[in-house]
Design an enzyme around this catalytic site. Sequence first.
Site, PDB file in Angstrom:
ATOM      1  N   SER A   1      45.560  26.882  31.696  1.00  0.00           N
ATOM      2  CA  SER A   1      45.229  25.733  32.537  1.00  0.00           C
ATOM      3  C   SER A   1      46.512  25.202  33.179  1.00  0.00           C
ATOM      4  CB  SER A   1      44.516  24.670  31.682  1.00  0.00           C
ATOM      5  OG  SER A   1      44.118  23.584  32.466  1.00  0.00           O
TER       6      SER A   1
ATOM      7  N   TYR B   1      43.258  22.587  43.309  1.00  0.00           N
ATOM      8  CA  TYR B   1      43.824  23.223  42.110  1.00  0.00           C
ATOM      9  C   TYR B   1      43.608  22.358  40.861  1.00  0.00           C
ATOM     10  CZ  TYR B   1      47.521  25.293  39.150  1.00  0.00           C
ATOM     11  OH  TYR B   1      48.240  25.878  38.129  1.00  0.00           O
TER      12      TYR B   1
ATOM     13  N   LYS C   1      41.303  23.057  37.426  1.00  0.00           N
ATOM     14  CA  LYS C   1      41.888  23.132  36.080  1.00  0.00           C
ATOM     15  C   LYS C   1      41.257  22.078  35.163  1.00  0.00           C
ATOM     16  CE  LYS C   1      44.875  26.516  36.800  1.00  0.00           C
ATOM     17  NZ  LYS C   1      44.722  27.834  36.141  1.00  0.00           N
TER      18      LYS C   1
HETATM   19  N1  LIG Z   1      53.966  29.025  37.189  1.00  0.00           N
HETATM   20  C1  LIG Z   1      53.758  27.798  36.762  1.00  0.00           C
HETATM   21  O1  LIG Z   1      54.659  26.946  36.779  1.00  0.00           O
HETATM   22  C2  LIG Z   1      52.395  27.411  36.233  1.00  0.00           C
HETATM   23  C3  LIG Z   1      52.219  26.110  35.738  1.00  0.00           C
HETATM   24  C4  LIG Z   1      50.981  25.746  35.228  1.00  0.00           C
HETATM   25  C5  LIG Z   1      49.938  26.652  35.204  1.00  0.00           C
HETATM   26  N2  LIG Z   1      50.113  27.903  35.709  1.00  0.00           N
HETATM   27  C6  LIG Z   1      48.961  28.830  35.657  1.00  0.00           C
HETATM   28  O2  LIG Z   1      49.374  30.053  35.102  1.00  0.00           O
HETATM   29  C7  LIG Z   1      48.529  31.111  35.570  1.00  0.00           C
HETATM   30  C8  LIG Z   1      49.392  32.264  36.052  1.00  0.00           C
HETATM   31  O3  LIG Z   1      50.155  31.831  37.158  1.00  0.00           O
HETATM   32  P1  LIG Z   1      51.573  32.432  37.576  1.00  0.00           P
HETATM   33  O4  LIG Z   1      52.503  31.300  37.704  1.00  0.00           O
HETATM   34  O5  LIG Z   1      51.920  33.567  36.705  1.00  0.00           O
HETATM   35  O6  LIG Z   1      51.211  32.877  39.063  1.00  0.00           O
HETATM   36  P2  LIG Z   1      51.276  34.269  39.798  1.00  0.00           P
HETATM   37  O7  LIG Z   1      52.594  34.908  39.566  1.00  0.00           O
HETATM   38  O8  LIG Z   1      50.802  33.982  41.164  1.00  0.00           O
HETATM   39  O9  LIG Z   1      50.193  35.121  38.999  1.00  0.00           O
HETATM   40  C9  LIG Z   1      48.829  34.953  39.187  1.00  0.00           C
HETATM   41  C10 LIG Z   1      48.154  36.215  38.721  1.00  0.00           C
HETATM   42  O10 LIG Z   1      46.737  36.087  38.928  1.00  0.00           O
HETATM   43  C11 LIG Z   1      46.277  37.243  39.599  1.00  0.00           C
HETATM   44  N3  LIG Z   1      45.112  36.864  40.399  1.00  0.00           N
HETATM   45  C12 LIG Z   1      45.025  35.851  41.281  1.00  0.00           C
HETATM   46  N4  LIG Z   1      43.820  35.829  41.844  1.00  0.00           N
HETATM   47  C13 LIG Z   1      43.126  36.858  41.304  1.00  0.00           C
HETATM   48  C14 LIG Z   1      41.822  37.377  41.520  1.00  0.00           C
HETATM   49  N5  LIG Z   1      40.971  36.817  42.398  1.00  0.00           N
HETATM   50  N6  LIG Z   1      41.429  38.457  40.804  1.00  0.00           N
HETATM   51  C15 LIG Z   1      42.273  39.034  39.922  1.00  0.00           C
HETATM   52  N7  LIG Z   1      43.516  38.581  39.680  1.00  0.00           N
HETATM   53  C16 LIG Z   1      43.938  37.522  40.384  1.00  0.00           C
HETATM   54  C17 LIG Z   1      47.464  37.696  40.460  1.00  0.00           C
HETATM   55  O11 LIG Z   1      47.414  39.070  40.766  1.00  0.00           O
HETATM   56  P3  LIG Z   1      46.913  39.585  42.214  1.00  0.00           P
HETATM   57  O12 LIG Z   1      47.443  38.640  43.231  1.00  0.00           O
HETATM   58  O13 LIG Z   1      47.446  40.975  42.313  1.00  0.00           O
HETATM   59  O14 LIG Z   1      45.417  39.555  42.112  1.00  0.00           O
HETATM   60  C18 LIG Z   1      48.613  37.418  39.505  1.00  0.00           C
HETATM   61  O15 LIG Z   1      48.763  38.503  38.618  1.00  0.00           O
HETATM   62  C19 LIG Z   1      47.649  30.491  36.661  1.00  0.00           C
HETATM   63  O16 LIG Z   1      46.358  30.221  36.151  1.00  0.00           O
HETATM   64  C20 LIG Z   1      48.374  29.197  37.005  1.00  0.00           C
HETATM   65  O17 LIG Z   1      47.476  28.216  37.498  1.00  0.00           O
HETATM   66  C21 LIG Z   1      51.328  28.307  36.219  1.00  0.00           C
END
Ligand SMILES: NC(=O)c1ccc[n+]([C@@H]2O[C@H](COP(=O)([O-])OP(=O)(O)OC[C@H]3O[C@@H](n4cnc5c(N)ncnc54)[C@H](OP(=O)(O)O)[C@@H]3O)[C@@H](O)[C@H]2O)c1
Length: 190
Positions: free
Chosen positions: A131, A145, A149
């Site tokens: 989340s 977003y 969440k």
């Molecule tokens: N980074 C932060 O600071 C942060 C903070 C709080 C929460 N989060 C949460 O952590 C999670 C991972 O985020 P991240 O930071 O690692 O971002 P990211 O690098 O953009 O990774 C997102 C991943 O989700 C996959 N994805 C997105 N849409 C998809 C779809 N429709 N079908 C299948 N795969 C899909 C993407 O792969 P493809 O694009 O190849 O599909 C990618 O592997 C998310 O839920 C985000 O909301 C992140």
Amino acid sequence: MGVIVLTGIGASIAEILLQNQENKLVVVARSEKPLIELQNKYGKDRVVYVAGDLSNESISEKIITTAIDSFGKIDSIIANAGVLNPVDKIANAKINEWKELFNINFFSIVQLVSNALPHLRSSKGNVVIVSSGASTKYYDAWGAYGSSKAAINHFAIQLAGEEKDVSIVSVAPGVVDTNMQNDIRDKCKY
Ligand SMILES: NC(=O)c1ccc[n+]([C@@H]2O[C@H](COP(=O)([O-])OP(=O)(O)OC[C@H]3O[C@@H](n4cnc5c(N)ncnc54)[C@H](OP(=O)(O)O)[C@@H]3O)[C@@H](O)[C@H]2O)c1
Ligand SMILES: *[C@@H]1O[C@H](CO)[C@@H](O)[C@H](O)[C@H]1NC(C)=O
């Protein structure tokens, strides 16, 4: 063990889980390349992948059948896939863009977990939802977003009440330097 993960934070989760020789993963993302790379690194007996859009119902079903066909059971689902866009004020909301975000951040998880429940019950398994702190706090222009969440957090509460043999936790990982944060920096005009 069948586990569903993706890249970014998901890639790190996969690497950590694969340090334990007993763990086997089904990894999922739209881009095939990082999935193939992970499979090449750890072998087809430990990593299988489904390349496709998680919000597509047939892809979602394929993830479950792939996990069962490859590993015979599902112990855990890590619902990490998520998108940030559309980033804009509610006054400028394009509802189709909000719906597209909800399809990925919310409905795809509802469907995947619901389909997996028979397997999770028999393994006394668990669901980990990635989340965000934005589920409970105001961030300028992150209405879609944060709403998605918040909705998935309630889904976790509901599942915990309904399924006594399945554990669920919803995690806010904090700021992690991934493509999502690159995207946030690009949009810092907000
Ligand atoms: N980074 C932060 O600071 C942060 C903070 C709080 C929460 N989060 C949460 O952590 C999670 C991972 O985020 P991240 O930071 O690692 O971002 P990211 O690098 O953009 O990774 C997102 C991943 O989700 C996959 N994805 C997105 N849409 C998809 C779809 N429709 N079908 C299948 N795969 C899909 C993407 O792969 P493809 O694009 O190849 O599909 C990618 O592997 C998310 O839920 C985000 O909301 C992140
Ligand atoms: C969903 O995925 C299936 C299988 O890959 C594909 O045939 C179908 O066109 C996809 N549906 C949509 C709406 O993209």
